[in-house]
Design an enzyme around this catalytic site. Structure first.
Site, short mmCIF file in Angstrom:
data_model
loop_
_atom_site.label_atom_id
_atom_site.label_comp_id
_atom_site.label_asym_id
_atom_site.label_seq_id
_atom_site.Cartn_x
_atom_site.Cartn_y
_atom_site.Cartn_z
N SER A 155 12.96 -12.37 -14.12
CA SER A 155 12.66 -11.19 -13.30
C SER A 155 11.87 -10.15 -14.09
O SER A 155 10.86 -9.63 -13.59
CB SER A 155 13.94 -10.59 -12.72
OG SER A 155 14.91 -10.38 -13.71
N HIS A 177 18.86 -18.10 -12.25
CA HIS A 177 18.79 -16.69 -12.73
C HIS A 177 19.84 -15.89 -11.96
O HIS A 177 21.02 -16.26 -11.97
CB HIS A 177 17.34 -16.21 -12.52
CG HIS A 177 16.98 -14.93 -13.21
ND1 HIS A 177 17.70 -14.36 -14.22
CD2 HIS A 177 15.92 -14.06 -13.00
CE1 HIS A 177 17.12 -13.23 -14.62
NE2 HIS A 177 16.04 -13.02 -13.88
N HIS A 214 23.01 -20.00 -21.46
CA HIS A 214 21.98 -18.95 -21.49
C HIS A 214 20.80 -19.42 -22.33
O HIS A 214 20.98 -20.17 -23.29
CB HIS A 214 22.53 -17.64 -22.07
CG HIS A 214 21.71 -16.47 -21.68
ND1 HIS A 214 20.62 -16.06 -22.41
CD2 HIS A 214 21.78 -15.63 -20.61
CE1 HIS A 214 20.07 -15.01 -21.82
NE2 HIS A 214 20.75 -14.73 -20.72
N ARG A 216 28.31 -8.72 -21.34
CA ARG A 216 28.41 -8.25 -19.95
C ARG A 216 29.57 -8.94 -19.25
O ARG A 216 30.20 -8.39 -18.36
CB ARG A 216 27.09 -8.49 -19.20
CG ARG A 216 25.90 -7.76 -19.81
CD ARG A 216 24.59 -8.21 -19.19
NE ARG A 216 24.37 -9.64 -19.36
CZ ARG A 216 23.36 -10.31 -18.80
NH1 ARG A 216 22.48 -9.69 -18.05
NH2 ARG A 216 23.21 -11.60 -19.01
N ASP A 243 27.15 -13.67 -14.95
CA ASP A 243 27.39 -14.07 -13.56
C ASP A 243 28.74 -14.75 -13.35
O ASP A 243 29.20 -14.88 -12.22
CB ASP A 243 26.26 -15.01 -13.09
CG ASP A 243 24.93 -14.29 -13.09
OD1 ASP A 243 24.90 -13.11 -12.71
OD2 ASP A 243 23.92 -14.90 -13.48
C1 LIG Z 1 20.89 -20.28 -17.98
C2 LIG Z 1 20.26 -21.65 -18.11
C3 LIG Z 1 19.22 -21.82 -16.99
C4 LIG Z 1 19.54 -21.70 -19.45
O1 LIG Z 1 18.80 -22.90 -19.50
P1 LIG Z 1 18.25 -23.49 -20.85
O2 LIG Z 1 17.69 -22.41 -21.69
O3 LIG Z 1 17.36 -24.62 -20.50
O4 LIG Z 1 19.60 -23.98 -21.53
P2 LIG Z 1 19.79 -25.13 -22.61
O5 LIG Z 1 18.67 -25.15 -23.58
O6 LIG Z 1 21.17 -24.98 -23.13
O7 LIG Z 1 19.69 -26.45 -21.72
C5 LIG Z 1 19.77 -27.74 -22.31
C6 LIG Z 1 20.36 -28.69 -21.32
O8 LIG Z 1 21.70 -28.28 -21.02
C7 LIG Z 1 21.85 -28.11 -19.64
N1 LIG Z 1 22.72 -27.00 -19.34
C8 LIG Z 1 22.60 -25.71 -19.77
N2 LIG Z 1 23.56 -24.95 -19.21
C9 LIG Z 1 24.29 -25.76 -18.43
C10 LIG Z 1 25.40 -25.55 -17.57
N3 LIG Z 1 25.91 -24.35 -17.38
N4 LIG Z 1 25.91 -26.62 -16.93
C11 LIG Z 1 25.37 -27.84 -17.08
N5 LIG Z 1 24.31 -28.09 -17.86
C12 LIG Z 1 23.78 -27.06 -18.52
C13 LIG Z 1 20.44 -27.81 -19.13
O9 LIG Z 1 20.33 -28.03 -17.73
C14 LIG Z 1 19.62 -28.72 -19.98
O10 LIG Z 1 19.74 -30.03 -19.45
P3 LIG Z 1 18.47 -31.05 -19.40
O11 LIG Z 1 18.00 -31.16 -20.82
O12 LIG Z 1 19.03 -32.28 -18.83
O13 LIG Z 1 17.45 -30.39 -18.53
C15 LIG Z 1 21.31 -22.76 -18.06
O14 LIG Z 1 22.29 -22.55 -19.07
C16 LIG Z 1 21.99 -22.87 -16.71
O15 LIG Z 1 21.45 -23.57 -15.82
N6 LIG Z 1 23.18 -22.22 -16.51
C17 LIG Z 1 23.84 -22.18 -15.22
C18 LIG Z 1 23.15 -21.18 -14.31
C19 LIG Z 1 23.44 -19.76 -14.73
O16 LIG Z 1 24.56 -19.40 -14.98
N7 LIG Z 1 22.37 -18.94 -14.75
C20 LIG Z 1 22.51 -17.53 -15.07
C21 LIG Z 1 21.97 -17.23 -16.42
S1 LIG Z 1 22.27 -15.56 -16.88
#
Ligand SMILES: CC(C)(COP(=O)(O)OP(=O)(O)OC[C@H]1O[C@@H](n2cnc3c(N)ncnc32)[C@H](O)[C@@H]1OP(=O)(O)O)[C@@H](O)C(=O)NCCC(=O)NCCS
Length: 449
Positions: free
Chosen positions: A258, A288, A334, A343, A389
């Protein structure tokens, strides 16, 4: 030209003036000079290397933009102008009888770098109250949108439609000098922040409460209290929660979807309404901001499948089923943080103080024990700990705001404070249109043959 301001005068301006725009106007030339000198001396130095995986991997870890308002440390979490969340809870002015910081104070801090006093915060509350009226066509638009349109889409549509009132657009069209752009971006930002609770409350009333008209704004009350009244809530504890909520969701440095989108779209000199709406369309994505809705939906599904008091083994099974079906566990992980999000922690503390026996709070706290070891076991998740969240929905549910697909709108109201403060500084610093270079796989294959 070096702008010299008598230090005495500067300190008086900073400490006593309740006119935020004047305080900012005194700071901008000083900061411009600092940046100019710094770039002259160090502009050619390297910030980081970029590897192929980063080009494919969402540019993670590349330091390639400036954001003045906040910095996210992977281990420690967010600092707003150098202040942690507990710092802000301690130092920022509160409402009379309240314990949580007023978001008005956080906005002052983000814009100026200074902790404001009570009078300065009151002046912001008053100013936002005076700017809160919506253009009639935006009211009509909101009235005519069907309740099947997601509240975030409604918010975005209403904000975009409000750019008809943009002072920046009018000034730009009349040929204002670019050194003055920030002043009009400031005016639009103040207008937009003032109007957002009204837009958000109308959406809430239209979608969930058969279009009841919203309570009038009281110019003697703070932004959050007016907001909760317009939403139709009169519990002072809920208002306190909103003060905290609107403070902690405001900013998370510059690279998140964002914030980055607002900065990017604004760099084309799109006005603050268009820039903010663009950013909020990103906040509406499930990875997000929408994750706060997703968390509750997922927890409710778990409760439906396992009953009200599942044991740890049942919860573990449910988590594994979610992961095996190719979904993420919302509220965990994250892109930058590598520890539990502060938070999350402050919302947990709020719950411990005000709703320690709430069953949903127990379930969500129970997940804290079970989810991280499983995500760690997956072997690929960089951060198995909960983010902001994971906790917000529990608190909103407790106070009766049960409509989960509305939650991201609250996030968006708060996020305005950070992204618009940054947008004002972007224009004050005269940052250019953003245009990173991309490359094709074909070119990469040739490069590394
Ligand atoms: C926030 C988020 C998008 C960050 O993504 P990122 O920077 O790519 O995170 P990572 O580097 O740890 O990801 C590596 C792998 O772990 C997975 N992973 C990360 N968080 C995960 C979770 N909460 N549940 C399951 N798998 C997860 C990713 O999907 C990725 O899988 P892939 O290689 O098969 O695509 C991710 O942690 C997520 O999807 N979390 C859940 C949604 C969420 O809470 N979003 C709010 C963020 S403030």
């Amino acid at each position: 030209m070096i702008v010299k301001i008598n230090p005495c005068l500067r300190s008086i301006i900073r400490k006593a003036s309740t006119d935020l725009k004047n305080v900012l106007a005194a700071k901008i030339p000083i900061h411009q000079e600092t940046v100019k000198n710094f770039r002259k001396k160090h502009g050619g130095e390297k910030l980081c290397d970029v590897i192929v995986n980063q080009a494919y991997g969402g540019m993670r870890g590349i330091v390639a933009m400036v954001c003045e308002t906040s910095i996210l440390d992977p281990e420690e979490g967010i600092r707003f102008r150098g202040h942690t969340i507990p710092d802000c809870q301690k130092k920022l002015p509160k409402a009379s009888g309240g314990e949580e910081p007023l978001p008005e104070g956080l906005f002052w801090l983000l814009l100026t770098g200074d902790i404001p006093n009570d009078a300065q915060v009151k002046a912001i509350s008053k100013e936002w109250a005076s700017r809160a009226a919506l253009a009639p066509h935006v009211m009509t638009l909101l009235k005519n949108l069907p309740s099947t349109v997601h509240p975030m889409s409604q918010l975005s549509a209403a904000v975009i439609a409000h750019n008809s009132e943009s002072k920046f657009v009018k000034a730009y069209m009349s040929g204002v000098h670019k050194s003055k752009y920030w002043e009009y971006v400031y005016e639009d930002s103040m207008d937009l922040i003032a109007k957002l609770p009204v837009i958000a409350a109308i959406i809430y009333q239209n979608v969930y409460k058969s279009g009841k008209s919203v309570a009038p704004i009281d110019a003697d009350k703070d932004w959050s209290l007016n907001f909760t009244r317009m939403l139709g809530y009169d519990n002072p504890k809920f208002t306190e929660l909103m003060r905290l909520y609107l403070t902690i969701h405001c900013d998370h440095e510059g690279g998140n979807v964002s914030a980055h989108t607002v900065h990017l779209v604004g760099s084309a000199l799109s006005d603050p309404y268009l820039s903010y709406a663009a950013g909020m369309n990103g906040l509406a994505g499930p990875l997000h901001g929408l994750a706060n809705q997703e968390v509750l939906v997922w927890v409710m599904k778990m409760k439906q499948a396992l009953g009200d008091s599942p044991n740890d083994d049942q919860i573990k099974d449910f988590i594994w089923k979610t992961l095996k079906s190719g979904q993420v566990i919302p509220g965990y992980g994250h892109a930058v943080l590598r520890k539990t999000d502060p938070r999350y922690v402050c919302q947990y503390e709020f719950a411990k103080k005000h709703l320690p026996d709430d069953p949903l709070f127990q379930v969500v706290s129970g997940l804290y024990k079970v989810v991280p070891p499983i995500l760690t076991e997956l072997g690929k998740v960089q951060n198995p700990w909960p983010n902001v969240d994971a906790h917000s929905g529990v608190l909103l549910q407790y106070y009766g705001l049960k409509e989960m697909n509305y939650y991201t709108v609250l996030f968006a109201v708060s996020r305005a404070l950070g992204v618009l403060a940054s947008l004002i500084w972007d224009r004050a610093m005269g940052l250019p249109i953003e245009r990173p270079k991309s490359i094709s796989t074909e070119n990469l294959l040739k490069m590394f043959k």
